[in-house]
Scaffold this motif. Structure first.
Motif, PDB file in Angstrom:
ATOM      1  N   GLU A   1     -37.810 -11.585 -20.768  1.00  0.00           N
ATOM      2  CA  GLU A   1     -37.026 -10.760 -20.820  1.00  0.00           C
ATOM      3  C   GLU A   1     -35.558 -10.486 -21.896  1.00  0.00           C
ATOM      4  N   THR A   2     -34.513 -12.026 -21.612  1.00  0.00           N
ATOM      5  CA  THR A   2     -34.125 -11.517 -22.144  1.00  0.00           C
ATOM      6  C   THR A   2     -33.514 -12.723 -23.172  1.00  0.00           C
ATOM      7  N   GLY A   3     -32.845 -13.175 -23.797  1.00  0.00           N
ATOM      8  CA  GLY A   3     -32.628 -14.808 -24.679  1.00  0.00           C
ATOM      9  C   GLY A   3     -31.937 -15.827 -23.379  1.00  0.00           C
ATOM     10  N   ASP A   4     -30.824 -14.927 -22.373  1.00  0.00           N
ATOM     11  CA  ASP A   4     -30.702 -16.754 -21.763  1.00  0.00           C
ATOM     12  C   ASP A   4     -31.611 -16.738 -21.002  1.00  0.00           C
ATOM     13  N   ARG A   5     -33.147 -16.101 -20.329  1.00  0.00           N
ATOM     14  CA  ARG A   5     -33.760 -16.550 -19.518  1.00  0.00           C
ATOM     15  C   ARG A   5     -34.895 -17.959 -20.105  1.00  0.00           C
ATOM     16  N   ARG A   6     -35.137 -16.955 -21.498  1.00  0.00           N
ATOM     17  CA  ARG A   6     -35.551 -17.893 -22.803  1.00  0.00           C
ATOM     18  C   ARG A   6     -34.999 -19.203 -23.215  1.00  0.00           C
ATOM     19  N   VAL A   7     -34.260 -18.956 -23.065  1.00  0.00           N
ATOM     20  CA  VAL A   7     -32.859 -20.573 -23.148  1.00  0.00           C
ATOM     21  C   VAL A   7     -33.462 -21.816 -22.380  1.00  0.00           C
ATOM     22  N   ALA A   8     -33.192 -21.078 -20.714  1.00  0.00           N
ATOM     23  CA  ALA A   8     -34.039 -22.117 -20.089  1.00  0.00           C
ATOM     24  C   ALA A   8     -34.889 -22.194 -20.309  1.00  0.00           C
ATOM     25  N   LEU A   9     -36.343 -21.588 -20.228  1.00  0.00           N
ATOM     26  CA  LEU A   9     -37.451 -21.866 -20.116  1.00  0.00           C
ATOM     27  C   LEU A   9     -37.693 -23.143 -21.480  1.00  0.00           C
ATOM     28  N   ARG A  10     -37.251 -22.097 -22.219  1.00  0.00           N
ATOM     29  CA  ARG A  10     -37.785 -23.464 -23.639  1.00  0.00           C
ATOM     30  C   ARG A  10     -37.370 -25.002 -23.051  1.00  0.00           C
ATOM     31  N   ALA A  11     -35.880 -25.154 -22.962  1.00  0.00           N
ATOM     32  CA  ALA A  11     -35.013 -26.359 -22.230  1.00  0.00           C
ATOM     33  C   ALA A  11     -36.252 -26.561 -21.206  1.00  0.00           C
ATOM     34  N   VAL A  12     -36.584 -26.245 -20.392  1.00  0.00           N
ATOM     35  CA  VAL A  12     -37.320 -26.575 -19.119  1.00  0.00           C
ATOM     36  C   VAL A  12     -39.161 -27.125 -20.314  1.00  0.00           C
ATOM     37  N   LEU A  13     -39.734 -25.985 -20.879  1.00  0.00           N
ATOM     38  CA  LEU A  13     -40.473 -26.583 -21.541  1.00  0.00           C
ATOM     39  C   LEU A  13     -40.470 -27.841 -22.579  1.00  0.00           C
ATOM     40  N   SER A  14     -39.170 -27.947 -23.295  1.00  0.00           N
ATOM     41  CA  SER A  14     -39.206 -29.478 -24.133  1.00  0.00           C
ATOM     42  C   SER A  14     -39.345 -30.492 -23.064  1.00  0.00           C
ATOM     43  N   GLU A  15     -38.975 -30.460 -22.213  1.00  0.00           N
ATOM     44  CA  GLU A  15     -38.675 -31.685 -20.930  1.00  0.00           C
ATOM     45  C   GLU A  15     -40.153 -32.566 -19.941  1.00  0.00           C
ATOM     46  N   LEU A  16     -40.645 -31.141 -20.280  1.00  0.00           N
ATOM     47  CA  LEU A  16     -41.886 -31.505 -19.940  1.00  0.00           C
ATOM     48  C   LEU A  16     -42.661 -32.015 -20.269  1.00  0.00           C
ATOM     49  N   ARG A  17     -43.032 -31.788 -22.135  1.00  0.00           N
ATOM     50  CA  ARG A  17     -43.543 -32.312 -23.136  1.00  0.00           C
ATOM     51  C   ARG A  17     -43.126 -33.464 -23.244  1.00  0.00           C
TER      52      ARG A  17
ATOM     53  N   GLU B   1     -36.666 -25.826 -30.907  1.00  0.00           N
ATOM     54  CA  GLU B   1     -37.572 -24.506 -30.553  1.00  0.00           C
ATOM     55  C   GLU B   1     -37.544 -23.387 -30.868  1.00  0.00           C
ATOM     56  N   GLY B   2     -36.281 -23.240 -31.016  1.00  0.00           N
ATOM     57  CA  GLY B   2     -35.673 -22.144 -31.949  1.00  0.00           C
ATOM     58  C   GLY B   2     -34.695 -21.152 -29.750  1.00  0.00           C
ATOM     59  N   ARG B   3     -33.284 -21.406 -30.347  1.00  0.00           N
ATOM     60  CA  ARG B   3     -31.874 -20.673 -29.073  1.00  0.00           C
ATOM     61  C   ARG B   3     -31.588 -19.513 -28.940  1.00  0.00           C
ATOM     62  N   GLY B   4     -32.539 -19.226 -28.136  1.00  0.00           N
ATOM     63  CA  GLY B   4     -32.082 -17.191 -27.848  1.00  0.00           C
ATOM     64  C   GLY B   4     -33.638 -16.589 -29.300  1.00  0.00           C
ATOM     65  N   ASP B   5     -31.914 -15.734 -29.725  1.00  0.00           N
ATOM     66  CA  ASP B   5     -32.364 -14.893 -30.763  1.00  0.00           C
ATOM     67  C   ASP B   5     -32.564 -15.830 -32.191  1.00  0.00           C
ATOM     68  N   GLU B   6     -32.280 -16.938 -32.167  1.00  0.00           N
ATOM     69  CA  GLU B   6     -32.220 -18.146 -33.861  1.00  0.00           C
ATOM     70  C   GLU B   6     -33.551 -18.485 -33.792  1.00  0.00           C
ATOM     71  N   ARG B   7     -33.027 -18.880 -35.510  1.00  0.00           N
ATOM     72  CA  ARG B   7     -34.938 -19.137 -35.728  1.00  0.00           C
ATOM     73  C   ARG B   7     -35.241 -20.823 -34.857  1.00  0.00           C
ATOM     74  N   PRO B   8     -35.957 -20.955 -34.853  1.00  0.00           N
ATOM     75  CA  PRO B   8     -36.314 -22.582 -34.785  1.00  0.00           C
ATOM     76  C   PRO B   8     -36.194 -23.264 -36.108  1.00  0.00           C
ATOM     77  N   MET B   9     -36.279 -24.601 -35.872  1.00  0.00           N
ATOM     78  CA  MET B   9     -34.909 -25.854 -36.800  1.00  0.00           C
ATOM     79  C   MET B   9     -36.679 -26.269 -37.125  1.00  0.00           C
ATOM     80  N   ARG B  10     -37.886 -26.146 -35.850  1.00  0.00           N
ATOM     81  CA  ARG B  10     -38.697 -26.755 -35.855  1.00  0.00           C
ATOM     82  C   ARG B  10     -39.645 -26.254 -37.460  1.00  0.00           C
ATOM     83  N   PRO B  11     -40.424 -27.056 -37.622  1.00  0.00           N
ATOM     84  CA  PRO B  11     -40.839 -26.064 -39.344  1.00  0.00           C
ATOM     85  C   PRO B  11     -42.079 -25.483 -38.672  1.00  0.00           C
ATOM     86  N   PRO B  12     -42.573 -24.371 -39.814  1.00  0.00           N
ATOM     87  CA  PRO B  12     -43.877 -23.459 -39.237  1.00  0.00           C
ATOM     88  C   PRO B  12     -44.651 -24.568 -39.350  1.00  0.00           C
TER      89      PRO B  12
END
Length: 427
Positions: A28-44, A330-341
């Motif tokens: 629901e928030t950009g801060d929570r999205r950033v945190a979850l994406r950091a966890v996701l990247s670590e698990l991968r 992966e895309g921090r908050g509302d920023e575009r991801p640096m990863r190619p599409p």
């Protein structure tokens, strides 16, 4: 095992990834999205690849401090909540699986990982191959793409925050943002032409030779002229690196995504690769590394079978050797991801393969995704097994050389000098 027993079976790492990915998409928030994406990247990360779910959680808890870098106070709170929630998942495996199943449409993001317990043999083997390439390329990787000022990246001296925004280089193979990539790889992309949207290159790595000569530094009316000495170029020779077979001729591996900024143009059915540092349309990703010839040969063969493996390798080099913050990738908050599409590239769009023929001229082919996963898995496992049986390759430069690499033709004897169009590794 009946249905009830299957529902209560211990969670797998793949199911944890699916759960966190879904939570990140619904944040629901950009801060929570950033945190979850950091966890996701670590698990991968490959460290978690073969761990059961509980062990993967335990390792993530130990590594939580690594995820806290470059986070705001609110993001740290969200990160702590995400890790705490993850620790509670093993107590309710049936509920986790039900949540994943209920939100299945949100998981169709093109990633190779599956939410099912059975792992895709191609994705696991591809990650093992990428790990071997990353170790072999240590100290030689250069990444060129748009970055936002303050993003964590790595240079030869260690991790730093990007000093400026825009298209610049970073990686463990250079000392500063302005360093150029190798001329061999630039020539490869130039040979592929402006029609190339995605490409892979394997070209011999060379280093410049010099000789000392005298010259007249100052002419005198009376007496002898004053002489000086200077170094002048005197051909090239193969760059030697340490590899599984000892000292080997090096090979430049290159990967490029949309270097001509075709994506998103009118009349092109290609996805736009948005610039992360500005609102403009065009971005590009170019990655290069120097690999031992034996490693380059096996990687070349694997990419021939499935060209999309080049993306897995490029991502590993960017994140590990380039030290890029996974959240920015992966895309921090509302920023575009640096990863190619990558997930949105049409399957009909070829990947160009550029090599060097026996005469030194570039050879260009177009590759398409292979449907034979089983054959690819067998080949990659053979590669990773042979790499483990040998000593770990470091990618560090050696000092002598007398052999020449021709992609697809193995190694041939050569003199200590040979002609080339270019100089050595980017400094």
């Amino acid at each position: 095992m009946n249905v009830a027993e299957a529902a209560d079976a211990p969670l797998t790492r793949a199911e944890l990834v699916a759960f966190v990915r879904t939570r990140a998409q619904r944040a629901e928030t950009g801060d929570r999205r950033v945190a979850l994406r950091a966890v996701l990247s670590e698990l991968r990360r490959p460290d978690y690849a073969r761990l059961p779910g509980q062990q993967a959680i335990d390792l993530l808890v130990q590594n939580q401090w690594k995820l806290e870098a470059q986070k705001t106070p609110r993001q740290l709170i969200a990160l702590n909540e995400a890790v705490t929630q993850l620790m509670e998942l093993p107590d309710s495996p049936a509920s986790v699986r039900a949540y994943i199943a209920a939100n299945a449409p949100l998981q169709a993001d093109g990633r190779a990982e599956s939410s099912q317990p059975a792992a895709d043999p191609r994705s696991e083997s591809a990650r093992a191959l990428a790990d071997e390439v990353s170790r072999s390329a240590a100290g030689s990787v250069v990444v060129h793409t748009s970055q936002v000022r303050g993003t964590t990246v790595r240079y030869r001296s260690g991790s730093v925050q990007a000093p400026r925004s825009g298209l610049y280089n970073f990686g463990d193979g250079i000392a500063q943002p302005a360093s150029e990539t190798s001329r061999e790889v630039r020539d490869a992309w130039r040979a592929a032409g402006r029609g190339m949207y995605e490409g892979v290159a394997f070209v011999p790595a060379t280093e410049q030779l010099y000789r000392t000569e005298q010259y007249v530094a100052r002419r005198r009316v009376f007496g002898q002229d004053e002489l000086g000495t200077r170094n002048v170029r005197d051909g090239t020779r193969p760059m030697m690196v340490d590899g599984p077979q000892g000292s080997e001729p090096g090979v430049h591996f290159g990967y490029a995504f949309d270097p001509n900024q075709r994506g998103g143009r009118p009349g092109e059915e290609l996805p736009m690769y948005g610039d992360t540092a500005s609102p403009r349309r065009g971005n590009m990703l170019m990655v290069q590394a120097v690999l031992p010839g034996s490693v380059a040969d096996r990687l070349h063969e694997a990419i021939e079978q499935d060209p999309t493996l080049a993306r897995v390798v490029a991502e590993r080099l960017v994140l590990r050797n380039g030290g890029l913050d996974p959240a920015a990738w992966e895309g921090r908050g509302d920023e575009r991801p640096m990863r190619p599409p990558w997930a949105h590239v049409p399957a009909s769009e070829p990947i160009h393969l550029v090599t060097q023929g026996s005469t030194g001229a570039p050879v260009i082919r177009t590759l398409h995704q292979s449907e034979s996963i089983e054959r690819l898995a067998d080949q990659v496992e053979q590669f990773t097994g042979s790499g483990q049986a040998r000593q770990a390759s470091t990618g560090q430069r050696s000092t002598d050389g007398s052999r020449e690499y021709q992609p697809g033709q193995g190694w041939s004897n050569a003199g200590s000098h040979h002609d080339s169009r270019s100089g050595g590794r980017a400094q």
